[in-house]
Structures are given as structure tokens and as C-alpha cells.
Design a protein around this motif. Structure first.
Motif, PDB file in Angstrom:
ATOM      1  N   TYR A  11      30.176  44.187  32.895  1.00 27.86           N
ATOM      2  CA  TYR A  11      31.477  43.604  33.256  1.00 27.86           C
ATOM      3  C   TYR A  11      31.412  42.117  33.596  1.00 27.86           C
ATOM      4  O   TYR A  11      32.428  41.532  33.950  1.00 27.86           O
ATOM      5  CB  TYR A  11      32.095  44.400  34.402  1.00 27.86           C
ATOM      6  N   GLU A 125      37.341  46.260  31.599  1.00 25.29           N
ATOM      7  CA  GLU A 125      37.667  47.252  32.625  1.00 25.29           C
ATOM      8  C   GLU A 125      38.768  48.199  32.151  1.00 25.29           C
ATOM      9  O   GLU A 125      39.831  47.748  31.750  1.00 25.29           O
ATOM     10  CB  GLU A 125      38.191  46.551  33.889  1.00 25.29           C
ATOM     11  N   VAL A 129      37.982  51.812  36.342  1.00 26.26           N
ATOM     12  CA  VAL A 129      37.039  50.775  36.788  1.00 26.26           C
ATOM     13  C   VAL A 129      37.802  49.657  37.493  1.00 26.26           C
ATOM     14  O   VAL A 129      37.371  49.140  38.510  1.00 26.26           O
ATOM     15  CB  VAL A 129      36.190  50.249  35.603  1.00 26.26           C
ATOM     16  N   ARG A 130      38.993  49.337  36.953  1.00 25.62           N
ATOM     17  CA  ARG A 130      39.788  48.267  37.565  1.00 25.62           C
ATOM     18  C   ARG A 130      40.126  48.614  39.014  1.00 25.62           C
ATOM     19  O   ARG A 130      39.957  47.801  39.916  1.00 25.62           O
ATOM     20  CB  ARG A 130      41.071  48.029  36.760  1.00 25.62           C
TER      21      ARG A 130
END
Ligand SMILES: Cc1cc2nc3c(=O)[nH]c(=O)nc-3n(C[C@H](O)[C@H](O)[C@H](O)COP(=O)(O)O)c2cc1C
Length: 160
Positions: A11, A125, A129-130
Motif C-alpha cells: 500500500y 485499498e 482495508v480503507r
């Protein structure tokens, strides 16, 4: 001193730290993403910095495999290691290091340290995940971790 900075992340935080290390070392340093080049030539490097993100308690496979396969070559270098992760309890982070790096590499590294996770945000993301990163980012902001200062200290150890 020639330094090769090897990293693998997903990321962006591990890459962000790799590039910050490079910017403080200048022209004698190169950055290589192990996801693009799994067998980098490190023969001309005096110092090798290796970094990974941590996911579900594990570092990226490219980093684990690289270290496992190149233990002997790494023995002849000055080695520094880092992990980008959310965890900040020293004993837990230490376990990540032990799981990621062969004992011979970890014990001979002149420096190993954690940098915070979720330092940068990415289009990669997904929703889950965000939302996870949103929590993490809040926590990081609360901690006010002096990332640049830590990178400077890490780089000073490399230059010594
Ligand atoms: C799916 C997922 C699992 C994660 N698992 C852990 C974990 O087990 N321990 C931890 O400390 N951080 C964990 N993190 C946080 C990451 O280590 C952190 O976001 C790091 O910056 C990832 O590196 P990258 O941005 O280079 O991909 C996780 C993040 C994600 C997205």
C-alpha cells in the motif's frame, strides 16, 4: 559507501520509507522493489537495507524468500532491516522480525527497527482495508510518531 535498499510492500508505506532512506543517503544509494526484481544483484553494495510491510503477522514473501536464499551473500555485507507495521509493542514487533528474517541475518544486522504502517494512502485499498487504515491512521496521528527523525537516526547508523 554503496547502499542497496530492497523493499516489498503493498500500500505504499514501505516504499515511502525506502525512498526517504534513499533521499537521505543520496547518489550512493539505489532502491529496488523486490516485487519487480526478485533476484537483484547486490554484489557491488557495501550495505543492504531490507524492508517489508507486515500483513496478518507476516512480512511479504518476496522479502522472506530473498533473505532465506541469500543468507551467505548477506553475511558479507553491512545489513539493516526495517518493517512497516501497525503494531508498536516492542516484543510483538520483535516476533515479526524473528519470523521474517533468518537468525543469521537478524543477529548480524547492525540495525533493525519498526516504522509505522499506513503512512501513505493508496488507490489499491479496498473498502475493508480503507476502513482498517482509517482506524490506523487515527491511531498513528494520536501517537505523533516522529517518522522522519527515526529515519534520520536509521540513516546515521548506516553512514557510521
Ligand atoms: C490486510 C492487512 C493486514 C495487516 N496485518 C497487520 C499485522 O498483523 N500487524 C501489524 O502490525 N500491522 C498489520 N497491518 C498494517 C500494515 O503492516 C501497514 O499498513 C503497513 O504500512 C503495510 O505496508 P505497505 O503500506 O508497504 O503495504 C496490516 C495491514 C493490512 C492491509
Amino acid at each position: 559507501m554503496k547502499t542497496t535498499i530492497l523493499f516489498a510492500g503493498k500500500y505504499g508505506s514501505t516504499e515511502y520509507i525506502a525512498k526517504m532512506i534513499k533521499s537521505k543517503l543520496g547518489e550512493d544509494a539505489v532502491v529496488i522493489n523486490l516485487r519487480d526484481n526478485k533476484k537483484p544483484d547486490i554484489s557491488s553494495a557495501d550495505c543492504v537495507v531490507i524492508g517489508s510491510g507486515v500483513y496478518m503477522g507476516r512480512a511479504r514473501r518476496e522479502v522472506r524468500n530473498f533473505c532465506k536464499n541469500r543468507v551467505n551473500e548477506l553475511r558479507s555485507k553491512k545489513v539493516a532491516l526495517y518493517l512497516c507495521c501497525m503494531e508498536n509493542k516492542e516484543e510483538e514487533v520483535e516476533k515479526y522480525f524473528q519470523k521474517t528474517f533468518p537468525e543469521a541475518v537478524l543477529s548480524s544486522a547492525f540495525a533493525h527497527r519498526r516504522f509505522p504502517g499506513a503512512l501513505v494512502r493508496s488507490e489499491k485499498e479496498g473498502a475493508m482495508v480503507r476502513s482498517m487504515f482509517e482506524q490506523m491512521t487515527k491511531t498513528n496521528a494520536d501517537r505523533k510518531e516522529p517518522v522522519e527523525q527515526w529515519v534520520t537516526a536509521f540513516v546515521d547508523a548506516i553512514k557510521r
